[in-house]
Design an enzyme around this catalytic site. Structure first.
Site: not given
Length: 236
Positions: A34-36, A79
């Site tokens: 997932g995104t940070t 995330s």
């Protein structure tokens, strides 16, 4: 995975001989992709920073939402699988409202996080469902102080001074281990968070590619405006 282990990932309720639940571990892998997402405590509150990961110039950045209000003084960043996160956010909001209607007071941050984690744990113990492929960073303030919690697909929770979930976790935590200090000001915390986010994404954050939120001991949780984010970026 070894051939002899393959039978143990067919159902969520089946432990492998070495005590592992593979479906939970697969859910953790979804979070790692997932995104940070970053959370940082500072002297008077907590900030959340999220890389939106806008994959195309055709995407409207405003349509990508990774930070959510849960209660007056509680917010979270996600995330992993966004759809799973929305279900958990709705569950958290219901718990917060039920507590307020029943006791005429805001729920504590830790109490809310435990309820959400109990809900997540249920999907690791009974058949017919799957674990949530998302993790949450929950930031909030209550009578006990300011709090930053990380939740796991297994239903575990950990309190942090500074934490990160998502693909950039190793890089961000390395920056925090070296540079995080207690009792930072908001400007110092934002500068450190932006530096860590830039290191994890290999690109300088902009108001269009990131989202940020803040809660303090005396002001409710809210998102930063694009102008506020630009001002913090300009101070670096």
């Amino acid at each position: 995975m070894q051939p002899g282990q393959m039978a143990y990932d067919r159902g969520i309720t089946v432990f492998s001989p070495d005590g592992r639940l593979f479906q939970v571990e697969y859910a953790r892998e979804a979070v790692k992709k997932g995104t940070t997402t970053i959370g940082l405590k500072f002297k008077d509150g907590v900030i959340l920073l999220v890389d939106k990961h806008v994959s195309s110039r055709l995407v409207e950045p405003e349509s990508i939402e990774k930070i959510y209000n849960i209660d007056e003084f509680i917010g979270c960043a996600t995330s992993g699988l966004v759809a799973d996160a929305r279900v958990l956010v709705d569950e958290a909001r219901k718990n917060a409202q039920n507590h307020k209607l029943t006791y005429n007071e805001n729920i504590t941050v830790e109490g809310l996080v435990k309820k959400v984690c109990d809900y997540k744990q249920y999907f690791t113990q009974y058949g017919g469902g799957r674990p949530f492929g998302t993790a949450l960073l929950v930031a909030g303030a209550d009578d006990l102080g300011i709090h930053l919690f990380e939740t796991d697909p297994s239903g575990a929770l950990v309190a942090y001074k500074a934490g990160c979930i998502g693909s950039g976790r190793p890089v961000v935590l390395d920056v925090f281990e070296k540079e995080y200090k207690d009792d930072m000001t908001l400007d110092e915390a934002m500068a450190l968070g932006l530096k860590a986010l830039a290191a994890a994404t290999d690109d300088k954050p902009t108001p269009q590619t990131m989202e940020a939120g803040i809660v303090t001991v005396d002001k409710p949780f809210r998102r930063f405006t694009d102008d506020e984010i630009s001002a913090f970026i300009g101070k670096e």
